[in-house]
Design an enzyme around this catalytic site. Structure first.
Site, PDB file in Angstrom:
ATOM      1  N   THR A  10       0.821  -1.222   0.034  1.00 35.95           N
ATOM      2  CA  THR A  10       0.110  -0.002  -0.094  1.00 35.95           C
ATOM      3  C   THR A  10       1.019   1.355   0.031  1.00 35.95           C
ATOM      4  O   THR A  10       0.732   2.073  -0.876  1.00 35.95           O
ATOM      5  CB  THR A  10      -0.835   0.040   1.230  1.00 35.95           C
ATOM      6  OG1 THR A  10      -1.728  -1.324   1.405  1.00 35.95           O
ATOM      7  CG2 THR A  10      -1.907   1.234   1.210  1.00 35.95           C
ATOM      8  N   GLY A 115       0.863   8.988  10.352  1.00 36.81           N
ATOM      9  CA  GLY A 115       0.762   8.740   8.891  1.00 36.81           C
ATOM     10  C   GLY A 115       1.270   9.923   8.085  1.00 36.81           C
ATOM     11  O   GLY A 115       2.386   9.979   7.759  1.00 36.81           O
ATOM     12  N   ILE A 117       0.987  13.311   8.919  1.00 37.94           N
ATOM     13  CA  ILE A 117       1.423  14.421   9.829  1.00 37.94           C
ATOM     14  C   ILE A 117       2.675  14.582  10.160  1.00 37.94           C
ATOM     15  O   ILE A 117       3.535  13.610  10.539  1.00 37.94           O
ATOM     16  CB  ILE A 117       0.526  14.254  11.130  1.00 37.94           C
ATOM     17  CG1 ILE A 117      -0.839  14.006  11.092  1.00 37.94           C
ATOM     18  CG2 ILE A 117       0.754  15.624  12.032  1.00 37.94           C
ATOM     19  CD1 ILE A 117      -1.616  13.608  12.460  1.00 37.94           C
ATOM     20  N   GLU A 171      -2.955  -2.234   9.972  1.00 38.92           N
ATOM     21  CA  GLU A 171      -1.835  -3.390   9.861  1.00 38.92           C
ATOM     22  C   GLU A 171      -2.074  -4.476   9.042  1.00 38.92           C
ATOM     23  O   GLU A 171      -3.287  -5.028   8.911  1.00 38.92           O
ATOM     24  CB  GLU A 171      -1.093  -3.561  11.008  1.00 38.92           C
ATOM     25  CG  GLU A 171      -0.917  -2.081  11.717  1.00 38.92           C
ATOM     26  CD  GLU A 171       0.355  -1.420  11.091  1.00 38.92           C
ATOM     27  OE1 GLU A 171       1.453  -1.833  10.605  1.00 38.92           O
ATOM     28  OE2 GLU A 171      -0.084  -0.275  10.809  1.00 38.92           O
ATOM     29  N   ASP A 182       0.321  -0.817  17.924  1.00 37.56           N
ATOM     30  CA  ASP A 182       0.752   0.118  17.064  1.00 37.56           C
ATOM     31  C   ASP A 182       0.770   1.328  17.714  1.00 37.56           C
ATOM     32  O   ASP A 182       1.726   1.972  17.456  1.00 37.56           O
ATOM     33  CB  ASP A 182      -0.364   0.116  15.854  1.00 37.56           C
ATOM     34  CG  ASP A 182      -0.053   1.083  14.798  1.00 37.56           C
ATOM     35  OD1 ASP A 182       0.681   0.938  13.932  1.00 37.56           O
ATOM     36  OD2 ASP A 182      -0.837   2.201  14.710  1.00 37.56           O
ATOM     37  N   LYS A 186       4.295   3.900  18.297  1.00 41.20           N
ATOM     38  CA  LYS A 186       4.245   5.386  17.883  1.00 41.20           C
ATOM     39  C   LYS A 186       4.529   6.252  19.150  1.00 41.20           C
ATOM     40  O   LYS A 186       5.112   7.280  18.995  1.00 41.20           O
ATOM     41  CB  LYS A 186       2.855   5.833  17.173  1.00 41.20           C
ATOM     42  CG  LYS A 186       2.806   5.204  15.992  1.00 41.20           C
ATOM     43  CD  LYS A 186       1.425   5.095  15.445  1.00 41.20           C
ATOM     44  CE  LYS A 186       1.222   4.494  14.081  1.00 41.20           C
ATOM     45  NZ  LYS A 186      -0.183   4.289  13.757  1.00 41.20           N
ATOM     46  N   GLY A 283      -3.118   5.513   5.499  1.00 41.84           N
ATOM     47  CA  GLY A 283      -3.583   5.522   4.232  1.00 41.84           C
ATOM     48  C   GLY A 283      -2.543   5.606   3.376  1.00 41.84           C
ATOM     49  O   GLY A 283      -1.348   6.235   3.713  1.00 41.84           O
TER      50      GLY A 283
HETATM   51  N1  HSE Z   1      -2.404   0.780  11.052  1.00 41.73           N
HETATM   52  C1  HSE Z   1      -1.923   1.984  11.153  1.00 41.73           C
HETATM   53  C2  HSE Z   1      -3.183   2.962  11.524  1.00 41.73           C
HETATM   54  C3  HSE Z   1      -1.302   2.693   9.891  1.00 41.73           C
HETATM   55  O1  HSE Z   1      -4.421   2.635  11.208  1.00 41.73           O
HETATM   56  O2  HSE Z   1      -2.873   4.135  11.882  1.00 41.73           O
HETATM   57  C4  HSE Z   1      -0.555   3.959  10.085  1.00 41.73           C
HETATM   58  O3  HSE Z   1       0.559   3.910  11.071  1.00 41.73           O
END
Ligand code: HSE
Length: 377
Positions: A10, A115, A117, A171, A182, A186, A283
């Site tokens: 992706t 993502g 940002i 993911e 996730d 972060k 995305g």
């Molecule tokens: N799976 C992650 C989310 C992708 O939904 O935020 C972006 O890091």
């Protein structure tokens, strides 16, 4: 810039497309085990490392292995590395940042958090001048998409998750999203950079949204509350608290209104105070654009990671206190203050205490769900 791109999923396909539109970026190799039908395709990672003209390797394969081996090999070969892989950077933080420093190359991962940002670059900028005292926010698009659609459109958890997967937000294994891992990765990256520390991922308390039900959402709605999966880290009186938890916000709070795959992340600093960043947290194109922006930063002279120091600091979540919505078949008598729908609202307790309770209760009730009640904002 001559680029070796690792991964054509992706994000990788988006990076390829955006890089192709620029004269200053040349994608020479695209590594993927699948036949992908483009002239730059290779299945040999060595092609990227051995070509002296490749100055930057972009890793968007995801997962830990072989991403770790490939990124380490790229750094050792003297290449700059750009990645969107938060799992990788959070897990091998010390090794990879030290290797980049030793090799005197840039190591960037802005798309790994938020993502599209420019969150990590903003943190890098603010921390030059001001101590960061706290970080907080929505850092996962998939779970925000699920929670928004359950509350606003009456979708079931499963339908909302399938939609998030179809839209390319989740993911490869969406457990990482719905169990909060996730977000934990972060948050760890953000806190490490903000506080000049190197945290142990095992010490961060994490509660996910896997078990939230329609009835839970209804209970919150009837009290004018909205549930969001929030990450929070702060330093106070020499202690560092770092945790991820579903959090109940007043419907009128800014964070409560964040829709679909959007993220809203805030830092709080000594002089500026609170500053928030809002945008699409997942995305193809938002994330790919942030990866390409890292490459452009390298072209404008960025040569290293976002922070230099990385002190080992223990997480202490006994200093963060909340009342919790707690729904479980385990015995809650000792904690309960009042009945709330299918669950109870607990007395105030620390995140560490709730984590210890939930860990034990899970053995008896794998469907347990907890959400902190946030009073301020
Ligand atoms: N799976 C992650 C989310 C992708 O939904 O935020 C972006 O890091």
């Amino acid at each position: 810039m001559i680029i070796g791109l690792m991964g054509f999923g992706t994000i990788g396909a988006g990076v390829y497309e955006l890089a192709k539109s620029r004269k200053d970026l040349t994608v020479r190799y695209v590594l993927d085990i699948r036949e992908i039908g483009i002239p730059e395709w290779t299945t040999r990672a060595e092609d990227l490392f051995e070509d002296k003209e490749v100055d930057t390797v972009i890793e968007v394969m995801g997962g830990l292995h072989p991403a770790y081996e490939f990124v380490a090999a790229a750094l050792k070969a003297g290449k700059n590395v750009v990645t969107a892989n938060k799992y990788l950077v959070a897990t091998y933080y010390d090794e990879l940042t030290a290797l980049a420093k030793e090799q005197d190359v840039a190591f960037r991962c802005t798309a790994a958090v938020g993502g599209g940002i420019s969150w990590l670059t903003s943190l890098e900028r603010v921390r030059r001048l001001e101590p960061v005292v706290a970080l907080e926010g929505i850092m996962n698009g998939t779970t925000n998409y699920i929670l928004t659609n359950m509350a606003k459109n009456g979708l079931s958890f499963e339908t909302a998750l399938s939609e998030a997967q179809a839209l390319g937000y989740a993911e490869a294994d969406p457990s990482a999203d719905i169990d909060g891992l996730d977000v934990m990765h972060k948050l760890l990256l953000s806190a490490n950079i903000a506080f000049d520390v190197s945290l142990d991922p095992k010490e961060i308390d994490v509660f996910g949204i896997r078990n939230i039900t329609d009835d839970d959402v209804w209970t919150f709605k009837s009290r004018h509350l909205t549930c969001k999966l929030l990450a929070r880290a702060f330093q106070k009186n020499g202690k560092t608290a770092v945790f991820v938890q579903p959090t109940l916000l007043s419907e009128s709070a800014l964070t409560a209104s964040v829709p679909t795959n959007f993220n809203l992340i805030t830092y709080d600093t000594a002089f500026t105070g609170k500053m928030s960043y809002y945008g699409q947290g997942a995305g193809r194109y938002p994330t790919a654009a942030n990866v390409v922006q890292d490459c452009l930063d390298l072209l404008s002279g960025v040569t290293k990671f976002y922070a230099d120091a990385a002190d080992k600091v223990a997480v202490d979540n006994s200093v963060a206190k909340y009342q919790y919505y707690l729904r479980t078949t385990a015995d809650t008598k000792a904690l309960a203050a009042e009945k709330w729908g299918d669950g109870v609202l607990t007395k105030e307790m620390s995140v560490a205490e709730m984590a210890a309770f939930a860990e034990k209760a899970k053995a008896e009730d794998p469907r347990i769900f907890v959400a902190a009640l946030k009073n301020e904002e």
